[in-house]
Design a protein around this motif. Sequence first.
Motif, PDB file in Angstrom:
ATOM      1  N   ARG A  74       6.007   0.926 -21.044  1.00  0.00           N
ATOM      2  CA  ARG A  74       4.749   1.545 -20.588  1.00  0.00           C
ATOM      3  C   ARG A  74       4.195   0.790 -19.381  1.00  0.00           C
ATOM      4  O   ARG A  74       3.799   1.368 -18.375  1.00  0.00           O
ATOM      5  CB  ARG A  74       3.705   1.531 -21.709  1.00  0.00           C
ATOM      6  CG  ARG A  74       3.659   2.808 -22.544  1.00  0.00           C
ATOM      7  CD  ARG A  74       2.347   2.927 -23.319  1.00  0.00           C
ATOM      8  NE  ARG A  74       1.982   1.708 -24.049  1.00  0.00           N
ATOM      9  CZ  ARG A  74       2.474   1.382 -25.253  1.00  0.00           C
ATOM     10  NH1 ARG A  74       3.332   2.189 -25.846  1.00  0.00           N
ATOM     11  NH2 ARG A  74       2.094   0.276 -25.855  1.00  0.00           N
ATOM     12  N   GLY A  75       4.219  -0.551 -19.492  1.00  0.00           N
ATOM     13  CA  GLY A  75       3.727  -1.383 -18.373  1.00  0.00           C
ATOM     14  C   GLY A  75       4.567  -1.164 -17.128  1.00  0.00           C
ATOM     15  O   GLY A  75       4.043  -1.036 -16.009  1.00  0.00           O
ATOM     16  N   ALA A  76       5.897  -1.099 -17.334  1.00  0.00           N
ATOM     17  CA  ALA A  76       6.804  -0.921 -16.190  1.00  0.00           C
ATOM     18  C   ALA A  76       6.570   0.440 -15.535  1.00  0.00           C
ATOM     19  O   ALA A  76       6.596   0.575 -14.308  1.00  0.00           O
ATOM     20  CB  ALA A  76       8.252  -1.046 -16.661  1.00  0.00           C
ATOM     21  N   GLN A  77       6.310   1.456 -16.363  1.00  0.00           N
ATOM     22  CA  GLN A  77       6.066   2.802 -15.810  1.00  0.00           C
ATOM     23  C   GLN A  77       4.802   2.811 -14.951  1.00  0.00           C
ATOM     24  O   GLN A  77       4.773   3.350 -13.854  1.00  0.00           O
ATOM     25  CB  GLN A  77       5.944   3.801 -16.965  1.00  0.00           C
ATOM     26  CG  GLN A  77       5.159   5.038 -16.599  1.00  0.00           C
ATOM     27  CD  GLN A  77       5.843   6.312 -17.022  1.00  0.00           C
ATOM     28  OE1 GLN A  77       6.662   6.288 -17.934  1.00  0.00           O
ATOM     29  NE2 GLN A  77       5.505   7.399 -16.375  1.00  0.00           N
ATOM     30  N   ARG A  78       3.725   2.159 -15.467  1.00  0.00           N
ATOM     31  CA  ARG A  78       2.456   2.111 -14.714  1.00  0.00           C
ATOM     32  C   ARG A  78       2.674   1.369 -13.387  1.00  0.00           C
ATOM     33  O   ARG A  78       2.205   1.781 -12.338  1.00  0.00           O
ATOM     34  CB  ARG A  78       1.385   1.433 -15.586  1.00  0.00           C
ATOM     35  CG  ARG A  78       0.038   1.266 -14.929  1.00  0.00           C
ATOM     36  CD  ARG A  78      -0.650   2.613 -14.674  1.00  0.00           C
ATOM     37  NE  ARG A  78      -1.766   2.505 -13.750  1.00  0.00           N
ATOM     38  CZ  ARG A  78      -1.876   3.171 -12.603  1.00  0.00           C
ATOM     39  NH1 ARG A  78      -0.936   4.013 -12.226  1.00  0.00           N
ATOM     40  NH2 ARG A  78      -2.919   3.017 -11.834  1.00  0.00           N
ATOM     41  N   LEU A  79       3.431   0.251 -13.479  1.00  0.00           N
ATOM     42  CA  LEU A  79       3.730  -0.523 -12.267  1.00  0.00           C
ATOM     43  C   LEU A  79       4.497   0.353 -11.270  1.00  0.00           C
ATOM     44  O   LEU A  79       4.239   0.341 -10.065  1.00  0.00           O
ATOM     45  CB  LEU A  79       4.574  -1.740 -12.663  1.00  0.00           C
ATOM     46  CG  LEU A  79       4.642  -2.895 -11.691  1.00  0.00           C
ATOM     47  CD1 LEU A  79       3.248  -3.370 -11.324  1.00  0.00           C
ATOM     48  CD2 LEU A  79       5.424  -4.062 -12.319  1.00  0.00           C
ATOM     49  N   GLY A  80       5.456   1.129 -11.797  1.00  0.00           N
ATOM     50  CA  GLY A  80       6.243   2.034 -10.953  1.00  0.00           C
ATOM     51  C   GLY A  80       5.354   3.051 -10.249  1.00  0.00           C
ATOM     52  O   GLY A  80       5.545   3.362  -9.072  1.00  0.00           O
TER      53      GLY A  80
END
Length: 293
Positions: A74-80
């Motif tokens: 989830r964090g990686a998606q938001r960062l993306g």
Amino acid sequence: MDDGQQRMNDSEIRDALARLAKLEQTKSAFISIAAHELKTPLTLVQGYATILGERLHGRPDAEELAGLVAGILRGAQRLGEIIDDMIDVASIEAQSLELNLEPLSLDTLVDLAVKEALSGAPERQVRIYIGELAGLPYIMGDAQRLHQALVKIISNGIKYTPDGGRIDISGRLLYVDGAQSDALVELTIADTGIGIPPEELEWIFEKFYRVGDITLHSTSKSRFKGAGPGLGLTIARGIIEAHGGIIWAESPGYDEVCCPGSTFHVILPLQQGSSPARTRYLVQSGLLRSSGE
Ligand SMILES: Nc1ncnc2c1ncn2[C@@H]1O[C@H](COP(=O)(O)OP(=O)(O)OP(=O)(O)O)[C@@H](O)[C@H]1O
Ligand SMILES: [Mg+2]
């Protein structure tokens, strides 16, 4: 020297302006390079986290670890998403946004954008009312980019309006008196949120600009998370201007208790080929008539 003050001569002013322009270019290049450099390690994190998630089967603590892996993803998606926004801002500033033009129904565009904006904030209780848009003519535009711009504006409406509030979206056809072929459409997105200070209305469209530095809003009715990185409206304006349109905001002021609301106006020419400067001129000249008048 003149009355004790040092003044710049013409050539010094030209030099200073050239340095400023260069600095602005360097800033844009930095955003683009940083965003692309961040993308590679992020893809690695996403890839490894996915593999980790797949290898958990059969372990006694699989459920607990799967929750942690989901958190990483989830964090990686938001960062993306933030990195993608930075890349979009960089291409807008480099004027390299490419548009795939096709005839578009505003009715469908707004409907899809509202659905996506609502799905991005399932926990928020803000109602959205859409006025009659079906009668508006098709516009020539890039479906994906205009969708992106509308989602950014509507998501802000949801984000900066306390639970129990509403957003009203309406549209109308505008045309130059006697020349219906030269038509434009106006979309108005009005919320009952915390509002924007008048002196900051033009600044909110600048990259990384946020009103105050508040990430948690607290109104009499609810507490909710607010500001993101401050890229949404820069992207929305870039996309709208690439279509020859303009966007501006109005608000009586900023007040978390009374919630005076904000209204965003988007004007898009039906046909491509018009510039934002011409659209602005038409809007300010008083030459435009509304289809309802
Ligand atoms: N509908 C609104 N009501 C009140 N304030 C708003 C509204 N829309 C934008 N703003 C203000 O303008 C600022 C800039 O908006 P913008 O959408 O560019 O950035 P953001 O929402 O903070 O972050 P991002 O969109 O990049 O996630 C916001 O931080 C907020 O202060
Ligand atoms: Mg935003």
